[in-house]
Design an enzyme around this catalytic site. Structure first.
Site, PDB file in Angstrom:
ATOM      1  N   HIS A   1     -20.323 -25.035   5.834  1.00 27.96           N
ATOM      2  CA  HIS A   1     -19.671 -24.895   7.145  1.00 27.96           C
ATOM      3  C   HIS A   1     -20.796 -24.818   8.177  1.00 27.96           C
ATOM      4  CE1 HIS A   1     -15.389 -24.347   5.948  1.00 27.96           C
ATOM      5  NE2 HIS A   1     -15.986 -24.235   4.780  1.00 27.96           N
TER       6      HIS A   1
ATOM      7  N   HIS B   1     -21.342 -27.399  -0.048  1.00 29.81           N
ATOM      8  CA  HIS B   1     -20.163 -27.317   0.843  1.00 29.81           C
ATOM      9  C   HIS B   1     -20.567 -26.403   1.996  1.00 29.81           C
ATOM     10  CE1 HIS B   1     -15.620 -26.953   1.354  1.00 29.81           C
ATOM     11  NE2 HIS B   1     -16.034 -25.913   2.054  1.00 29.81           N
TER      12      HIS B   1
ATOM     13  N   CYS C   1     -11.973 -21.500   7.565  1.00 27.17           N
ATOM     14  CA  CYS C   1     -11.231 -20.913   6.447  1.00 27.17           C
ATOM     15  C   CYS C   1     -10.419 -19.754   6.995  1.00 27.17           C
ATOM     16  CB  CYS C   1     -12.171 -20.425   5.344  1.00 27.17           C
ATOM     17  SG  CYS C   1     -11.274 -19.569   4.022  1.00 27.17           S
TER      18      CYS C   1
HETATM   19  P1  HMG Z   1      -0.468 -13.141  -4.492  1.00 29.21           P
HETATM   20  O1  HMG Z   1       0.335 -12.526  -3.415  1.00 29.21           O
HETATM   21  O2  HMG Z   1      -1.475 -12.287  -5.191  1.00 29.21           O
HETATM   22  O3  HMG Z   1       0.368 -13.868  -5.618  1.00 29.21           O
HETATM   23  O4  HMG Z   1      -1.219 -14.411  -3.889  1.00 29.21           O
HETATM   24  P2  HMG Z   1       1.775 -13.716  -6.237  1.00 29.21           P
HETATM   25  O5  HMG Z   1       1.729 -14.455  -7.529  1.00 29.21           O
HETATM   26  O6  HMG Z   1       2.170 -12.260  -6.235  1.00 29.21           O
HETATM   27  O7  HMG Z   1       2.731 -14.514  -5.230  1.00 29.21           O
HETATM   28  C1  HMG Z   1       3.026 -14.097  -3.923  1.00 29.21           C
HETATM   29  C2  HMG Z   1       3.985 -15.073  -3.282  1.00 29.21           C
HETATM   30  O8  HMG Z   1       3.359 -16.351  -3.190  1.00 29.21           O
HETATM   31  C3  HMG Z   1       5.264 -15.312  -4.071  1.00 29.21           C
HETATM   32  O9  HMG Z   1       6.269 -15.639  -3.136  1.00 29.21           O
HETATM   33  C4  HMG Z   1       4.936 -16.540  -4.879  1.00 29.21           C
HETATM   34  O10 HMG Z   1       6.066 -17.277  -5.252  1.00 29.21           O
HETATM   35  C5  HMG Z   1       4.110 -17.322  -3.910  1.00 29.21           C
HETATM   36  P3  HMG Z   1       7.303 -14.558  -2.591  1.00 29.21           P
HETATM   37  O11 HMG Z   1       7.946 -14.002  -3.806  1.00 29.21           O
HETATM   38  O12 HMG Z   1       6.462 -13.528  -1.823  1.00 29.21           O
HETATM   39  O13 HMG Z   1       8.209 -15.361  -1.683  1.00 29.21           O
HETATM   40  N1  HMG Z   1       3.144 -18.231  -4.565  1.00 29.21           N
HETATM   41  C6  HMG Z   1       3.037 -19.528  -4.287  1.00 29.21           C
HETATM   42  N2  HMG Z   1       3.694 -20.324  -3.418  1.00 29.21           N
HETATM   43  C7  HMG Z   1       3.312 -21.616  -3.383  1.00 29.21           C
HETATM   44  N3  HMG Z   1       2.326 -22.124  -4.140  1.00 29.21           N
HETATM   45  C8  HMG Z   1       1.647 -21.357  -5.020  1.00 29.21           C
HETATM   46  C9  HMG Z   1       1.994 -19.998  -5.098  1.00 29.21           C
HETATM   47  N4  HMG Z   1       1.527 -18.977  -5.836  1.00 29.21           N
HETATM   48  C10 HMG Z   1       2.252 -17.890  -5.495  1.00 29.21           C
HETATM   49  N5  HMG Z   1       0.661 -21.877  -5.748  1.00 29.21           N
HETATM   50  C11 HMG Z   1      -2.275 -16.563  -4.038  1.00 29.21           C
HETATM   51  C12 HMG Z   1      -2.093 -15.202  -4.685  1.00 29.21           C
HETATM   52  C13 HMG Z   1      -3.466 -17.221  -4.704  1.00 29.21           C
HETATM   53  C14 HMG Z   1      -1.029 -17.391  -4.265  1.00 29.21           C
HETATM   54  C15 HMG Z   1      -2.505 -16.356  -2.526  1.00 29.21           C
HETATM   55  O14 HMG Z   1      -3.523 -15.426  -2.358  1.00 29.21           O
HETATM   56  C16 HMG Z   1      -2.870 -17.621  -1.829  1.00 29.21           C
HETATM   57  O15 HMG Z   1      -2.053 -18.527  -1.689  1.00 29.21           O
HETATM   58  N6  HMG Z   1      -4.135 -17.732  -1.360  1.00 29.21           N
HETATM   59  C17 HMG Z   1      -4.619 -18.978  -0.776  1.00 29.21           C
HETATM   60  C18 HMG Z   1      -5.701 -18.747   0.207  1.00 29.21           C
HETATM   61  C19 HMG Z   1      -6.238 -20.074   0.654  1.00 29.21           C
HETATM   62  O16 HMG Z   1      -5.617 -21.097   0.493  1.00 29.21           O
HETATM   63  N7  HMG Z   1      -7.439 -20.027   1.243  1.00 29.21           N
HETATM   64  C20 HMG Z   1      -8.074 -21.226   1.746  1.00 29.21           C
HETATM   65  C21 HMG Z   1      -8.577 -22.118   0.661  1.00 29.21           C
HETATM   66  S1  HMG Z   1     -10.143 -21.587  -0.045  1.00 29.21           S
HETATM   67  C22 HMG Z   1     -11.321 -22.172   1.067  1.00 29.21           C
HETATM   68  O17 HMG Z   1     -10.996 -22.695   2.106  1.00 29.21           O
HETATM   69  C23 HMG Z   1     -12.767 -22.100   0.671  1.00 29.21           C
HETATM   70  C24 HMG Z   1     -13.360 -23.454   0.261  1.00 29.21           C
HETATM   71  O18 HMG Z   1     -13.227 -24.388   1.309  1.00 29.21           O
HETATM   72  C25 HMG Z   1     -14.833 -23.306  -0.111  1.00 29.21           C
HETATM   73  C26 HMG Z   1     -15.648 -22.551   0.945  1.00 29.21           C
HETATM   74  O19 HMG Z   1     -15.644 -22.951   2.120  1.00 29.21           O
HETATM   75  O20 HMG Z   1     -16.291 -21.585   0.535  1.00 29.21           O
HETATM   76  C27 HMG Z   1     -12.627 -24.028  -0.958  1.00 29.21           C
HETATM   77 MG    MG Z   2     -14.579 -24.511   2.980  1.00 28.26          MG
END
Ligand code: HMG
Ligand code: MG
Length: 285
Positions: free
Chosen positions: A207, A205, A238
């Protein structure tokens, strides 16, 4: 007969999650529908993460429910936790993915957890997905360099990749998240990972921040990898990796693989149209 290499299209997720402009749900659906005609086996279209963290993916359920499901194509979604998995099941994702990091800095910035905390969070997701008959892919980010911690030791990549594999992920996608990898660094990392896991269960993967993604794919081919993630039109980046450019463009990977004598089964004309649509969506068409 030419050897087969699979391109896993991640543009609708990895690409669109990082676009600054708000993209209408119907446009996302149109892009996926066009990509569905290109001949992919897997397309990542959704991400059930917190909308506060990644607002661009807030309509993931609508996208999954709105697309045309081409026979033989699996539509995938990211699911960082149980909440995400439940939403993905409700929207009928065909497979899901968990995403961890080889570096602590990125793990904290991206999913607000240490590596060990993230692995503990993934375990019930794997178990519940398995009970529903859903396959789970595992991502490891920052396999060569981290935007926060600098160069990443290959041993750290092995540790996380092995943990995801042992939990039951069917494939491990190794992410050069910020595109700083050189073919030499990628080769050294893969030498270590391929000692622990079968190369045919790994995906690359890359970039394309430094313009080396295609060379890194060649280095990975030499190590036996036969699956590469790419985003049509080079969409993406990202949100939690400053400096991450788009994923390597699908159409470029397709072209390079054809030059090297590999077969992808993809339709170059459809890819060109999809790339044009992707570029127009982000306003540089
Ligand atoms: P957190 O703040 O530690 O978690 O986030 P939490 O459980 O305390 O929840 C915080 C809030 O998020 C709460 O809402 C939850 O309800 C909500 P609030 O009470 O504040 O209103 N929540 C959710 N809402 C919707 N869907 C869910 C969910 N879970 C909790 N599933 C968490 C932890 C993982 C949720 C957060 O850090 C997060 O969403 N991170 C995502 C980051 C992301 O998406 N990054 C990009 C993708 S990875 C990438 O691109 C790399 C990749 O391409 C490979 C590469 O290139 O290397 C894959
Ligand atoms: Mg990626």
């Amino acid at each position: 007969m030419a050897e087969r290499v699979e391109i896993f299209e991640v543009g609708p997720r990895d690409g669109l999650q990082n676009e600054a402009a708000r993209i209408a749900t119907r446009d996302k659906i149109a892009l996926v529908n066009l990509l569905s005609e290109a001949g992919f086996s897997r397309i990542e279209v959704a991400s059930f993460v917190s909308p506060k963290w990644v607002p661009q993916m807030a309509d993931s359920g609508e996208v999954l429910r709105g697309i045309w499901r081409a026979p033989g194509v699996r539509y995938a979604a990211l699911t960082p936790n149980m909440r995400g998995l439940n939403d993905a099941l409700e929207a009928e994702a065909d497979e899901v993915a968990i995403f961890g990091s080889a570096s602590e800095g990125f793990s904290k910035a991206n999913i607000n957890a240490t590596i060990d905390e993230s692995l503990a969070r993934f375990a019930p997701v794997l178990e519940a997905a398995g009970a529903e008959g859903l396959r789970v892919r595992g991502y490891v980010s920052c396999v060569v360099e981290c935007p926060y911690d600098g160069p990443v030791d290959p041993g750290q990549v092995v540790r996380v990749a092995e943990a995801l594999w042992q939990m039951g992920c069917y494939e491990i996608s190794l992410g050069d998240t910020i595109g700083r990898g050189t073919p030499e660094a990628v080769d050294a990392m893969l030498a270590a990972v391929c000692d622990a896991l079968p190369a045919e269960r790994l995906a690359g993967h890359f970039h394309d921040t430094s313009g080396r993604a295609l060379d890194n794919i060649e280095a990975s081919l030499a190590r036996g990898l036969r699956v590469f993630d790419a985003a049509v039109g080079g969409l993406g980046g990202c949100p939690y990796a400053p400096g991450a450019a788009g994923n390597v463009a699908t159409e470029k990977v397709h072209e390079r693989l054809a030059t090297l004598g590999y077969e992808t089964g993809l339709d170059a004309d459809v890819l060109a149209r999809a790339a044009e649509m992707a570029r127009a969506m982000r306003g540089d068409g």
